[in-house]
Design a protein around this motif. Structure first.
Motif, PDB file in Angstrom:
ATOM      1  N   LEU A 160      38.769  35.561  29.476  1.00  0.00           N
ATOM      2  CA  LEU A 160      38.711  34.390  28.611  1.00  0.00           C
ATOM      3  C   LEU A 160      40.136  33.867  28.476  1.00  0.00           C
ATOM      4  O   LEU A 160      41.038  34.605  28.057  1.00  0.00           O
ATOM      5  N   VAL A 161      40.352  32.618  28.853  1.00  0.00           N
ATOM      6  CA  VAL A 161      41.709  32.070  28.854  1.00  0.00           C
ATOM      7  C   VAL A 161      41.741  30.722  28.136  1.00  0.00           C
ATOM      8  O   VAL A 161      40.729  30.011  28.071  1.00  0.00           O
ATOM      9  N   MET A 162      42.907  30.414  27.583  1.00  0.00           N
ATOM     10  CA  MET A 162      43.154  29.065  27.109  1.00  0.00           C
ATOM     11  C   MET A 162      43.735  28.283  28.283  1.00  0.00           C
ATOM     12  O   MET A 162      44.784  28.638  28.824  1.00  0.00           O
ATOM     13  N   PHE A 163      43.062  27.218  28.661  1.00  0.00           N
ATOM     14  CA  PHE A 163      43.441  26.426  29.822  1.00  0.00           C
ATOM     15  C   PHE A 163      43.915  25.058  29.331  1.00  0.00           C
ATOM     16  O   PHE A 163      43.180  24.361  28.637  1.00  0.00           O
ATOM     17  N   GLU A 164      45.154  24.688  29.681  1.00  0.00           N
ATOM     18  CA  GLU A 164      45.734  23.463  29.153  1.00  0.00           C
ATOM     19  C   GLU A 164      46.359  22.605  30.239  1.00  0.00           C
ATOM     20  O   GLU A 164      47.015  23.120  31.155  1.00  0.00           O
ATOM     21  N   ILE A 165      46.142  21.292  30.098  1.00  0.00           N
ATOM     22  CA  ILE A 165      46.836  20.291  30.914  1.00  0.00           C
ATOM     23  C   ILE A 165      47.420  19.289  29.921  1.00  0.00           C
ATOM     24  O   ILE A 165      46.785  18.299  29.548  1.00  0.00           O
ATOM     25  N   PRO A 166      48.631  19.535  29.421  1.00  0.00           N
ATOM     26  CA  PRO A 166      49.173  18.745  28.304  1.00  0.00           C
ATOM     27  C   PRO A 166      49.234  17.256  28.563  1.00  0.00           C
ATOM     28  O   PRO A 166      49.028  16.457  27.640  1.00  0.00           O
ATOM     29  N   VAL A 167      49.522  16.819  29.786  1.00  0.00           N
ATOM     30  CA  VAL A 167      49.722  15.393  30.050  1.00  0.00           C
ATOM     31  C   VAL A 167      48.458  14.580  29.786  1.00  0.00           C
ATOM     32  O   VAL A 167      48.533  13.377  29.501  1.00  0.00           O
ATOM     33  N   VAL A 168      47.278  15.224  29.860  1.00  0.00           N
ATOM     34  CA  VAL A 168      46.029  14.506  29.585  1.00  0.00           C
ATOM     35  C   VAL A 168      45.362  15.016  28.311  1.00  0.00           C
ATOM     36  O   VAL A 168      44.210  14.671  28.026  1.00  0.00           O
ATOM     37  N   GLY A 169      46.066  15.864  27.559  1.00  0.00           N
ATOM     38  CA  GLY A 169      45.516  16.361  26.305  1.00  0.00           C
ATOM     39  C   GLY A 169      44.357  17.310  26.478  1.00  0.00           C
ATOM     40  O   GLY A 169      43.518  17.441  25.585  1.00  0.00           O
ATOM     41  N   PHE A 170      44.286  17.994  27.615  1.00  0.00           N
ATOM     42  CA  PHE A 170      43.187  18.923  27.879  1.00  0.00           C
ATOM     43  C   PHE A 170      43.564  20.305  27.370  1.00  0.00           C
ATOM     44  O   PHE A 170      44.586  20.868  27.789  1.00  0.00           O
ATOM     45  N   SER A 171      42.756  20.863  26.472  1.00  0.00           N
ATOM     46  CA  SER A 171      42.983  22.212  25.965  1.00  0.00           C
ATOM     47  C   SER A 171      41.626  22.830  25.656  1.00  0.00           C
ATOM     48  O   SER A 171      40.927  22.375  24.755  1.00  0.00           O
ATOM     49  N   ARG A 172      41.252  23.839  26.435  1.00  0.00           N
ATOM     50  CA  ARG A 172      39.933  24.452  26.285  1.00  0.00           C
ATOM     51  C   ARG A 172      40.036  25.955  26.472  1.00  0.00           C
ATOM     52  O   ARG A 172      40.854  26.452  27.237  1.00  0.00           O
ATOM     53  N   ASN A 173      39.173  26.690  25.799  1.00  0.00           N
ATOM     54  CA  ASN A 173      39.008  28.108  26.069  1.00  0.00           C
ATOM     55  C   ASN A 173      37.855  28.255  27.055  1.00  0.00           C
ATOM     56  O   ASN A 173      36.741  27.786  26.793  1.00  0.00           O
ATOM     57  N   ILE A 174      38.115  28.878  28.179  1.00  0.00           N
ATOM     58  CA  ILE A 174      37.081  29.018  29.207  1.00  0.00           C
ATOM     59  C   ILE A 174      37.004  30.467  29.655  1.00  0.00           C
ATOM     60  O   ILE A 174      37.989  31.198  29.619  1.00  0.00           O
TER      61      ILE A 174
END
Length: 280
Positions: free
Chosen positions: A239-253
Motif C-alpha cells: 500500500l503506497v501513497m502515490f503522488e504527482i504534485p504538478v497535477v495535484g494527484f495524491s492517492r493511496n493505492i
C-alpha cells in the motif's frame, strides 16, 4: 546480461522500438592480430596518464589490451560472436571517463579520437517489433549489458517516424515480485508534460507468510520523460501513497499483483482512508 522490460501505450501507434545503450566506454571492431601487429592504441582512463597498447601479431587483441590497461577492461561481445569488443571504465559513473587519445590502430578498430563520459554518447543496439497485445510487457535481453549501463528507448510508427528518447535508466536489481506502474502526465490541452516529479512512499508492507518485509520507508521518485510518460517499479501488494504534485494527484493505492498496470486503472484503496486526501 541485462533484461529490459517496458509496457506499450495502449493508444499509441507504435510499430517498433529502438533500444540504445550508453556506457562509460566504447564498442569496437575486433581486428585480427596480424592486421594490427605493430600498431598502437592510446587510451586515458578516468583522467589518468596516457596508456599505450602496442599490438603483436599473435595474441587476441582483447587479451593484449587487458594485459596493459589500468582503470578499465575489455570484453568480447557475445552478441557479435567475438567480431566486436567492448571496453568499459572501472569507474562506471561520473566522474569516470574513457579518452581515446589516438594510435595507429584506430582505423582498424573502427574508432575515432574522443572522450566518453557518463551518458555523453549512446549506441543503437536493437530494434524490437511491437507486440499485438497492448497490455503485454515488451522484453529485450542485452547480452553485452552490464549493471551500470544506461538505456533509452524510442518508438517508431508505421512511417518510421522516430520519437524522442526516453530518459536514460539503469537496470535495477529487485527482490520480490514487481509491478511496473506507468502513466502519462499532460496539461489541460493534452500536451504531454516532461520532467514532472512522480513519487511513491510505502504505507503498509506487502503481506508475506514466508518471510519478513524489509522495505525502506523512504519515498522513491522518478521524472516523466520528454513524452510525459513515467514508469515506476513497485513491490506487488504494497500500500503506497502515490503522488504527482504538478497535477495535484495524491492517492493511496495497493500495488496490483501483476507485472504491469496503468495508473488510471488502479482504484483508490478505500480500506485505508487516512491520510487519503483530495485536491481540487
Amino acid at each position: 546480461m541485462n533484461i529490459l522490460k517496458w509496457a506499450p501505450f495502449p493508444t499509441s501507434n507504435v510499430a517498433s522500438y529502438r533500444v540504445y545503450r550508453s556506457m562509460i566506454g566504447f564498442e569496437a571492431d575486433t581486428a585480427p592480430p596480424n592486421v594490427v601487429s605493430g600498431k598502437t592504441l592510446i587510451l586515458k582512463m578516468n583522467g589518468g596518464a596516457n596508456q599505450t597498447i602496442t599490438f603483436s601479431g599473435v595474441t587476441p587483441i582483447v587479451n593484449q589490451i587487458n594485459a596493459v590497461l589500468n582503470g578499465g577492461q575489455a570484453y568480447l561481445s557475445t552478441v557479435h560472436a567475438g567480431m566486436r569488443f567492448l571496453l568499459r571504465s572501472d569507474v562506471r559513473s561520473s566522474p569516470g571517463s574513457v579518452q581515446i587519445v589516438g594510435g595507429t590502430a584506430l582505423a582498424d578498430l573502427g574508432l575515432t579520437a574522443r572522450t566518453i563520459t557518463e551518458k555523453s554518447e549512446d549506441l543503437l543496439i536493437a530494434s524490437v517489433t511491437a507486440l499485438e497485445d497492448p497490455e503485454a510487457i515488451v522484453t529485450f535481453e542485452d547480452e553485452d549489458g552490464a549493471l551500470q549501463d544506461f538505456y533509452a528507448i524510442t518508438t517508431l510508427d508505421a512511417q518510421s517516424n522516430e520519437s524522442l528518447k526516453t530518459l536514460y535508466r539503469q537496470a535495477v536489481q529487485f527482490t520480490g515480485d514487481i509491478c511496473v506502474i506507468e502513466g502519462i502526465v499532460t496539461d489541460l490541452q493534452g500536451v504531454r508534460y516532461p520532467d514532472a516529479e512522480v513519487t511513491a512512499q510505502i504505507i503498509r508492507f506487502p503481506h508475506s507468510t514466508t518471510k519478513a518485509s524489509q522495505v525502506t520507508r523512504e519515498p522513491i521518485t522518478t521524472l516523466t520523460g520528454p513524452d510525459g510518460r513515467f514508469s515506476l517499479p513497485l513491490l506487488q501488494g504494497a500500500l503506497v501513497m502515490f503522488e504527482i504534485p504538478v497535477v495535484g494527484f495524491s492517492r493511496n493505492i495497493t500495488v496490483p499483483k501483476k507485472a504491469y498496470e496503468f495508473i488510471t486503472d488502479i482504484l483508490v484503496d478505500l480500506d485505508y482512508r487516512y491520510p487519503l486526501e483530495y485536491r481540487e
